[in-house]
Scaffold this motif. Structure first.
Motif, short mmCIF file in Angstrom:
data_model
loop_
_atom_site.label_atom_id
_atom_site.label_comp_id
_atom_site.label_asym_id
_atom_site.label_seq_id
_atom_site.Cartn_x
_atom_site.Cartn_y
_atom_site.Cartn_z
N LYS A 41 0.88 -1.18 0.00
CA LYS A 41 0.00 0.00 0.00
C LYS A 41 0.92 1.23 0.00
O LYS A 41 1.85 1.29 0.79
N PHE A 42 0.65 2.15 -0.91
CA PHE A 42 1.50 3.31 -1.07
C PHE A 42 0.79 4.59 -0.63
O PHE A 42 -0.43 4.68 -0.67
N THR A 43 1.58 5.58 -0.21
CA THR A 43 1.03 6.88 0.14
C THR A 43 0.73 7.65 -1.14
O THR A 43 1.08 7.21 -2.25
N GLU A 44 0.11 8.81 -1.00
CA GLU A 44 -0.18 9.66 -2.17
C GLU A 44 1.11 10.12 -2.85
O GLU A 44 1.11 10.40 -4.04
N ASN A 45 2.20 10.19 -2.09
CA ASN A 45 3.50 10.59 -2.64
C ASN A 45 4.22 9.44 -3.33
O ASN A 45 5.33 9.62 -3.83
N GLU A 47 5.29 6.71 -1.77
CA GLU A 47 6.18 6.01 -0.83
C GLU A 47 5.46 4.79 -0.26
O GLU A 47 4.24 4.78 -0.12
N HIS A 49 3.84 2.61 2.22
CA HIS A 49 3.19 2.83 3.52
C HIS A 49 3.17 1.55 4.35
O HIS A 49 3.54 1.55 5.52
N SER A 50 2.73 0.45 3.73
CA SER A 50 2.64 -0.82 4.44
C SER A 50 2.54 -1.96 3.45
O SER A 50 2.30 -1.76 2.26
N LYS A 158 5.41 -2.44 8.26
CA LYS A 158 5.57 -1.02 7.94
C LYS A 158 7.04 -0.67 8.15
O LYS A 158 7.67 -1.21 9.07
N GLU A 160 8.40 1.86 9.56
CA GLU A 160 8.68 2.37 10.90
C GLU A 160 8.66 1.27 11.96
O GLU A 160 9.36 1.36 12.96
#
Length: 194
Positions: A41-45, A47, A49-50, A158, A160
């Motif tokens: 799963k990617f962020t809007e940017n 990157e 995410h998970s 993730k 992090e």
């Protein structure tokens, strides 16, 4: 009358809860049939995410130890899917195999009985290169279907989480102080009698 009403209410609650439990794995079963491997799963940017990984395993009878083995197998397969996603060495060093052995038993009267024995063996050998990634994996969901004799797990990762796990390991290592052993002699009270 009140006692009969309570008994009927309790019986209907048990029937409702077991009916809802019987289909408890349906949603996860639909998800795992639509998903193969690790799902990022990617962020809007753009990157990462998970990543979610689904896996399943079976057991012969709903016995705790067999369910635990199936859980370990499913979790190991999910971790392997994440490693495959990252094209890491863990995929080559992980063993999860299922063997089926069939045998027939014939008694003196000529009656033959067939038996299928399923042997499962899971070995978790993780390379040091993959340990940083693997340490950030968490279990997100689990469903055990005792009627269908299977379980499904959903694991997640993730970036992090991996960083937090590595930081915690580093802090734990820093806390561990090496205590040097001192020489000693321990003489038994029986020694003088010999």
């Amino acid at each position: 009358m009140k006692m009969i009403g309570r008994t009927l209410l309790a019986a209907s609650l048990v029937a409702v809860s077991s009916a809802s439990y019987a289909g408890a794995c349906d949603a996860m079963e639909a998800e795992i049939s639509a998903i193969s491997g690790a799902v990022p799963k990617f962020t809007e940017n753009g990157e990462l995410h998970s990543i979610s990984m689904y896996s399943d395993a079976t057991f012969i009878v709903p016995k705790r130890s067999l369910i635990r083995t199936a859980r370990d197998e499913a979790e190991l397969r999910a971790k392997s899917e994440l490693a495959k996603f990252f094209e890491d060495a863990i995929a080559r060093n992980t063993l999860a195999e299922s063997l089926t052995e069939q045998s027939e038993k014939t008694d003196g009267a000529g009656n033959t009985e067939a038996v299928a024995i399923e042997l499962k063996r899971a070995s978790d050998i993780i390379s040091s290169d993959a340990s940083a990634v693997i340490s950030g994996i968490v279990k997100l969901d689990e469903c055990v279907d005792t009627e269908g004799k299977f379980l499904i797990v959903r694991m997640g990762w993730k970036p992090e989480y991996s960083q937090m796990a590595q930081k915690a390991k580093a802090e734990e290592r820093a806390k561990q102080k090496i205590n040097e052993a001192e020489g000693y002699r321990k003489k038994s009270a029986l020694a003088d009698d010999f």
